[in-house]
Design a protein around this motif. Structure first.
Motif, short mmCIF file in Angstrom:
data_model
loop_
_atom_site.label_atom_id
_atom_site.label_comp_id
_atom_site.label_asym_id
_atom_site.label_seq_id
_atom_site.Cartn_x
_atom_site.Cartn_y
_atom_site.Cartn_z
N VAL A 4 1.09 -1.05 -0.20
CA VAL A 4 0.04 -0.10 0.27
C VAL A 4 1.34 0.53 -0.16
O VAL A 4 1.86 1.18 0.71
CB VAL A 4 -1.05 -0.08 1.52
CG1 VAL A 4 -1.60 1.66 1.60
CG2 VAL A 4 -2.20 -1.16 1.14
N THR A 5 0.58 2.26 -0.85
CA THR A 5 1.88 3.52 -0.69
C THR A 5 0.68 4.34 -0.92
O THR A 5 -0.32 4.58 -1.31
CB THR A 5 2.38 3.41 -2.71
OG1 THR A 5 2.93 4.13 -2.07
CG2 THR A 5 1.52 3.69 -3.46
N VAL A 6 0.74 5.54 0.00
CA VAL A 6 0.28 6.65 0.59
C VAL A 6 0.07 8.08 -0.47
O VAL A 6 1.19 7.80 -0.64
CB VAL A 6 0.81 6.79 1.67
CG1 VAL A 6 -0.31 8.16 2.76
CG2 VAL A 6 0.35 5.39 2.69
N VAL A 7 -0.48 8.27 -0.85
CA VAL A 7 -0.84 9.14 -1.90
C VAL A 7 -1.48 10.40 -0.82
O VAL A 7 -2.10 10.97 -1.00
CB VAL A 7 -1.16 9.34 -3.51
CG1 VAL A 7 -0.42 8.42 -3.99
CG2 VAL A 7 -2.51 8.54 -2.86
N ARG A 8 -0.64 11.65 -0.84
CA ARG A 8 -1.11 13.09 0.20
C ARG A 8 -0.60 13.99 -1.09
O ARG A 8 -0.04 14.37 -2.15
CB ARG A 8 -0.85 13.39 0.33
CG ARG A 8 -0.62 12.49 2.20
CD ARG A 8 0.41 12.40 3.68
NE ARG A 8 1.47 11.42 2.96
CZ ARG A 8 2.96 11.70 3.94
NH1 ARG A 8 3.02 11.89 5.22
NH2 ARG A 8 3.66 11.63 2.91
N LEU A 9 -2.02 15.46 -1.61
CA LEU A 9 -2.21 16.14 -2.08
C LEU A 9 -1.77 17.20 -1.14
O LEU A 9 -1.76 17.50 0.18
CB LEU A 9 -3.73 16.62 -2.68
CG LEU A 9 -3.97 15.71 -3.23
CD1 LEU A 9 -5.80 16.14 -3.17
CD2 LEU A 9 -3.24 15.46 -4.18
N VAL A 10 -0.83 18.23 -1.74
CA VAL A 10 -0.33 19.31 -0.43
C VAL A 10 -0.07 20.19 -1.12
O VAL A 10 -0.20 21.09 -2.51
CB VAL A 10 1.54 18.74 0.04
CG1 VAL A 10 1.23 17.48 0.88
CG2 VAL A 10 2.26 18.85 -1.29
N PRO A 11 -0.39 21.98 -0.63
CA PRO A 11 -0.27 22.71 -1.19
C PRO A 11 0.76 23.00 -1.99
O PRO A 11 2.30 22.79 -2.24
CB PRO A 11 -0.44 24.36 -0.12
CG PRO A 11 -0.27 22.68 0.99
CD PRO A 11 0.00 22.10 0.96
N GLN A 22 -9.35 33.89 10.27
CA GLN A 22 -8.99 33.22 11.57
C GLN A 22 -7.68 33.19 11.81
O GLN A 22 -7.18 33.92 13.68
CB GLN A 22 -9.88 32.00 11.79
CG GLN A 22 -10.91 32.36 11.39
CD GLN A 22 -11.40 32.10 9.87
OE1 GLN A 22 -10.90 31.61 8.96
NE2 GLN A 22 -12.51 32.82 9.75
N GLY A 23 -6.70 33.59 10.91
CA GLY A 23 -4.85 33.79 11.14
C GLY A 23 -5.01 32.74 12.29
O GLY A 23 -3.16 32.39 12.29
N THR A 24 -5.60 30.71 11.64
CA THR A 24 -5.47 30.01 12.15
C THR A 24 -4.42 29.10 11.11
O THR A 24 -4.00 28.17 11.66
CB THR A 24 -6.53 29.11 13.00
OG1 THR A 24 -7.22 29.04 12.37
CG2 THR A 24 -6.55 30.11 14.38
N ASP A 25 -4.65 28.93 9.91
CA ASP A 25 -4.25 28.02 9.16
C ASP A 25 -4.08 29.28 7.45
O ASP A 25 -4.60 29.63 7.16
CB ASP A 25 -5.45 27.10 8.58
CG ASP A 25 -5.32 25.91 7.58
OD1 ASP A 25 -3.84 25.84 7.61
OD2 ASP A 25 -5.89 25.17 7.63
N ILE A 26 -3.19 27.84 6.39
CA ILE A 26 -3.36 28.99 5.25
C ILE A 26 -4.49 28.82 4.30
O ILE A 26 -5.88 28.05 5.15
CB ILE A 26 -2.39 27.87 4.33
CG1 ILE A 26 -2.30 26.52 3.83
CG2 ILE A 26 -0.63 28.07 4.69
CD1 ILE A 26 -2.03 26.57 3.14
#
Length: 255
Positions: A4-11, A22-26
């Protein structure tokens, strides 16, 4: 063997990143996303092991916008199955994601789990050690090559100063891939279209516990400085000005 290979989406860090109101996240509403570079290498290493051993490869990702295309691309590159996890959360920290995977992966019964060694949002590469610990499996990060042999996987693990070690881990195991044994392969448009039309993406349901590692209280851009001062002149003159600047800032002692 089942990998199993994990794939993640990133900015996509080539785009301008904004902080939310809110100044708490992008601000994730308009930001572009892409497959994590290290997950790209993990997928390639999984397909290379498949080609060498006849293993089965499953690409696995969280059900977020854009993940279907990433999973279809993984199939076009050689994965046999595409699976996404419906958990109701789109922004899990590494500890919460590891817990979610540890509770979901037993359904897939993998012998080997591969993931990128880090992401822009997991700079310290915590996912693999968290996951390996939660699943009670041997794990290693900084991997730059893996070969499956019988009930074990032989890896090369990279260290600083150009040093590396060869290790053998008993299966089942979890690996954090820094780079594949060869660069990720190119997929033609024809092959990708075939995967888009013919790939059945399976869905697993799970409950995520977000925020397991803490809560972000504030996020802001670094304060802008006064800019750079260009020092010109002969080498000795430049060295003297640098020395005076360091003394003026209390970074070195005076003459």
């Amino acid at each position: 063997m089942h990998i199993v290979t994990v794939v993640r989406l990133v900015p996509d860090l080539l785009e301008e990143i904004q902080v939310n109101e809110q100044g708490t996240d992008i601000d994730r509403e308009w930001i572009g996303v892409k497959l994590c570079e290290f997950d790209d290498h993990a997928l390639e290493e999984a397909v290379l092991i498949k080609e060498a051993t006849g293993a089965t490869v499953t690409a696995l990702g969280i059900a977020v916008e854009g993940i279907d295309r990433v999973l279809q691309s993984a199939v076009a590159r050689g994965a046999d199955r595409a699976v996404k996890i419906e958990c109701g959360e789109t922004n899990l920290d590494s500890r919460s994601f590891a817990k979610l995977l540890s509770e979901t992966l037993p359904q897939l019964k993998p012998d080997l789990v591969l993931a990128g060694v880090q992401t822009p949002e997991d700079l310290f590469g915590q996912l693999v050690p968290f996951l390996g610990t939660l699943m009670g499996r041997p794990h290693a990060s900084g991997v730059t090559g893996a070969q499956a042999e019988g009930n074990a996987v032989k890896i090369q693990q990279e260290y600083g100063a150009g040093r590396a070690a060869r290790l053998t881990l008993a299966l089942p195991a979890v690996l954090g891939i820094q780079s594949a044994s060869q660069p990720p392969r190119y997929v033609s448009g024809t092959k990708l279209r075939q995967a888009i039309q013919g790939t059945k993406i399976e869905t697993l349901s799970a409950t995520a516990s977000a925020g397991g590692s803490g809560t972000v209280k504030e996020m802001r851009r670094p304060a802008r400085g006064q800019g750079a001062e260009m020092i010109e002149g002969e080498a000795e003159e430049v060295a003297g000005k640098i020395y005076d600047a360091l003394v003026g800032r209390g970074l070195v002692g005076g003459k």
